[in-house]
Design a protein around this motif. Sequence first.
Motif, PDB file in Angstrom:
ATOM      1  N   GLY A 137       0.945  -1.192  -0.051  1.00 22.68           N
ATOM      2  CA  GLY A 137      -0.042  -0.018   0.113  1.00 22.68           C
ATOM      3  C   GLY A 137       0.897   1.363  -0.027  1.00 22.68           C
ATOM      4  N   ARG A 147       1.384  -5.091  -5.066  1.00 23.62           N
ATOM      5  CA  ARG A 147       1.519  -6.186  -4.112  1.00 23.62           C
ATOM      6  C   ARG A 147       1.801  -7.509  -5.139  1.00 23.62           C
ATOM      7  NH1 ARG A 147      -0.543  -4.211   0.540  1.00 23.62           N
ATOM      8  NH2 ARG A 147      -2.550  -2.722   0.266  1.00 23.62           N
ATOM      9  N   THR A 192       3.905   2.879   5.468  1.00 18.68           N
ATOM     10  CA  THR A 192       2.640   2.341   5.561  1.00 18.68           C
ATOM     11  C   THR A 192       1.598   3.329   6.535  1.00 18.68           C
ATOM     12  OG1 THR A 192       1.251   0.641   6.501  1.00 18.68           O
ATOM     13  CG2 THR A 192       3.310   0.711   7.271  1.00 18.68           C
ATOM     14  N   ILE A 193       0.461   3.634   5.812  1.00 19.89           N
ATOM     15  CA  ILE A 193      -0.133   4.315   6.771  1.00 19.89           C
ATOM     16  C   ILE A 193      -0.638   3.606   8.059  1.00 19.89           C
ATOM     17  CG2 ILE A 193      -1.406   5.632   4.700  1.00 19.89           C
ATOM     18  CD1 ILE A 193      -3.829   4.022   5.312  1.00 19.89           C
ATOM     19  N   ASP A 194      -0.573   2.295   8.039  1.00 19.48           N
ATOM     20  CA  ASP A 194      -1.077   1.559   9.302  1.00 19.48           C
ATOM     21  C   ASP A 194      -0.301   1.534  10.405  1.00 19.48           C
ATOM     22  OD1 ASP A 194      -2.903   0.485   7.369  1.00 19.48           O
ATOM     23  OD2 ASP A 194      -2.103  -1.113   6.917  1.00 19.48           O
ATOM     24  N   MET A 216      -9.119   3.117   7.964  1.00 18.43           N
ATOM     25  CA  MET A 216      -8.182   1.870   7.533  1.00 18.43           C
ATOM     26  C   MET A 216      -7.339   1.448   8.673  1.00 18.43           C
ATOM     27  SD  MET A 216      -6.937   2.328   3.479  1.00 18.43           S
ATOM     28  CE  MET A 216      -7.875   1.588   2.314  1.00 18.43           C
ATOM     29  N   GLY A 217      -6.290   0.637   8.558  1.00 20.95           N
ATOM     30  CA  GLY A 217      -5.600   0.048   9.456  1.00 20.95           C
ATOM     31  C   GLY A 217      -5.229  -1.197   9.340  1.00 20.95           C
ATOM     32  N   ARG A 218      -5.723  -1.841   8.499  1.00 21.80           N
ATOM     33  CA  ARG A 218      -5.762  -3.302   8.120  1.00 21.80           C
ATOM     34  C   ARG A 218      -5.990  -4.118   9.387  1.00 21.80           C
ATOM     35  NH1 ARG A 218      -0.577  -6.795   6.704  1.00 21.80           N
ATOM     36  NH2 ARG A 218       0.447  -5.595   8.232  1.00 21.80           N
ATOM     37  N   GLU A 272     -11.373  -0.868  10.254  1.00 23.43           N
ATOM     38  CA  GLU A 272     -11.586  -1.846   9.174  1.00 23.43           C
ATOM     39  C   GLU A 272     -11.364  -3.226   9.472  1.00 23.43           C
ATOM     40  OE1 GLU A 272      -9.418  -1.462   5.439  1.00 23.43           O
ATOM     41  OE2 GLU A 272      -7.616  -1.142   6.578  1.00 23.43           O
ATOM     42  N   HIS A 287      -9.829   4.406   0.776  1.00 21.23           N
ATOM     43  CA  HIS A 287      -8.492   4.884   0.100  1.00 21.23           C
ATOM     44  C   HIS A 287      -8.217   6.067   0.281  1.00 21.23           C
ATOM     45  CE1 HIS A 287      -8.799   0.518  -0.892  1.00 21.23           C
ATOM     46  NE2 HIS A 287      -7.477   0.735  -1.163  1.00 21.23           N
ATOM     47  N   ARG A 319      -5.120   7.004   2.023  1.00 24.85           N
ATOM     48  CA  ARG A 319      -3.633   7.017   1.505  1.00 24.85           C
ATOM     49  C   ARG A 319      -3.061   7.916   0.809  1.00 24.85           C
ATOM     50  NH1 ARG A 319      -3.842   0.863   0.270  1.00 24.85           N
ATOM     51  NH2 ARG A 319      -3.327   1.090  -1.948  1.00 24.85           N
TER      52      ARG A 319
HETATM   53  O1  F6P Z   1      -1.854  -1.416   4.400  1.00 27.69           O
HETATM   54  C1  F6P Z   1      -2.257  -0.193   3.876  1.00 27.69           C
HETATM   55  C2  F6P Z   1      -3.745  -0.365   3.474  1.00 27.69           C
HETATM   56  O2  F6P Z   1      -4.266   0.757   3.122  1.00 27.69           O
HETATM   57  C3  F6P Z   1      -4.405  -0.930   4.579  1.00 27.69           C
HETATM   58  O3  F6P Z   1      -4.966  -0.115   5.502  1.00 27.69           O
HETATM   59  C4  F6P Z   1      -5.746  -1.682   4.074  1.00 27.69           C
HETATM   60  O4  F6P Z   1      -6.396  -2.546   4.781  1.00 27.69           O
HETATM   61  C5  F6P Z   1      -4.926  -2.171   2.858  1.00 27.69           C
HETATM   62  O5  F6P Z   1      -3.736  -1.416   2.446  1.00 27.69           O
HETATM   63  C6  F6P Z   1      -6.071  -1.926   1.447  1.00 27.69           C
HETATM   64  O6  F6P Z   1      -5.416  -2.428   0.424  1.00 27.69           O
HETATM   65  P1  F6P Z   1      -5.764  -2.490  -1.170  1.00 27.69           P
HETATM   66  O7  F6P Z   1      -5.297  -1.084  -1.380  1.00 27.69           O
HETATM   67  O8  F6P Z   1      -4.987  -3.553  -1.685  1.00 27.69           O
HETATM   68  O9  F6P Z   1      -7.107  -2.797  -1.113  1.00 27.69           O
END
Ligand code: F6P
Length: 334
Positions: free
Chosen positions: A11, A72, A126-128, A170-172, A228, A257, A260
């Motif tokens: 991300g 990714r 990473t923003i997380d 967000m935050g995974r 999330e 998003h 981000r």
């Molecule tokens: O790891 C950064 C992040 O934005 C998370 O907060 C989120 O869960 C994930 O990436 C989203 O991924 P993608 O852009 O593949 O949907």
Amino acid sequence: MQKIAVLTSGGDAPGMNACIRAIVLTAEHFGIQVIGYKHGYNGLLEQEYQVLKASNVSNIIQRGGTILRSARCLNFKSDVSAKLAAKNLNALGIEALLVIGGDGSFHGVCHLAAHWQGQVIGLPGTIDNDIFGTDATIGYFTAIETALESIDKVRDTADAFERIFLVEVMGRHAGFIGLSAALASASDHVLVPELCGDLNVELDNIVLRLNASMQKRGNSSFIIIVAENLWPGGVTNLAQVLHEKTNLECRPVILGHVQRGGSPVSQDRILATKLGAYAVEQAMAGKSQIMVGEQNNKVVAYPIELTWQQRKPLDPYLVEIQQDFFDISKITQA
Ligand code: F6P
């Protein structure tokens, strides 16, 4: 040292460009050439790269996203891919690879190290903010600001209609953005994985808090921040469940998003600049399989495999404040 390479992976995060800039300028200062691989690890497998000079990184410190693009690359998990990457790096005479990314990208760093003699260094982007060994990750501060700006706006309309809003951030699987955004926006409740137990109990707590708030303030806005991946069906489902329990109007908002993007705030630009410069210095010092990070305002080199072996905790004092401000046990007793 004559040649290093850099890539951005996973991300994207605001500040990645500032970090690339710092790497290139520091390397150039020491007479080292920098190769920038495109599209994360994919570029490494396909030899998609460009030489990065100072002229390529001017006027990018303020830009979100990444000039190298990101991706990714699940394919990179195989030994065949790591061996191909090693061959490609050797073909270009690269001595050290710098990877700006999160947890998944750091696994890639270690996987490559098992097949390549060169040095590998991770930079937390990473923003997380879910990387152990560094107080903050590049992009985290900007993501809080972005979330906050939106939550403040939601509050305006929530106030006007005296409505309940559930805002998903967000935050995974980590609650850093959620807790910070909730505190800074004076939200009324926060659900993050680190602080959540049984979801039915959490739901009862929300209802308790809502009732207490209505008794105290009458009808008024009520903002709940939800991380999330926490509530099955997300905030859309939680809004429905809450409506059924309370008969009150509940609206879900998914920030997604948007968190981000945007121009990095100064904290992210400065962190990115420090870590980019330090990563080059560590490469010159012969270091490998480390992450460069910051602890208590000091740059540090941290063994990269330890960055995912421990779960980074939320700031316990922030948690305490949040819990004291909205003490459920006091509401129950009242
Ligand atoms: O790891 C950064 C992040 O934005 C998370 O907060 C989120 O869960 C994930 O990436 C989203 O991924 P993608 O852009 O593949 O949907």
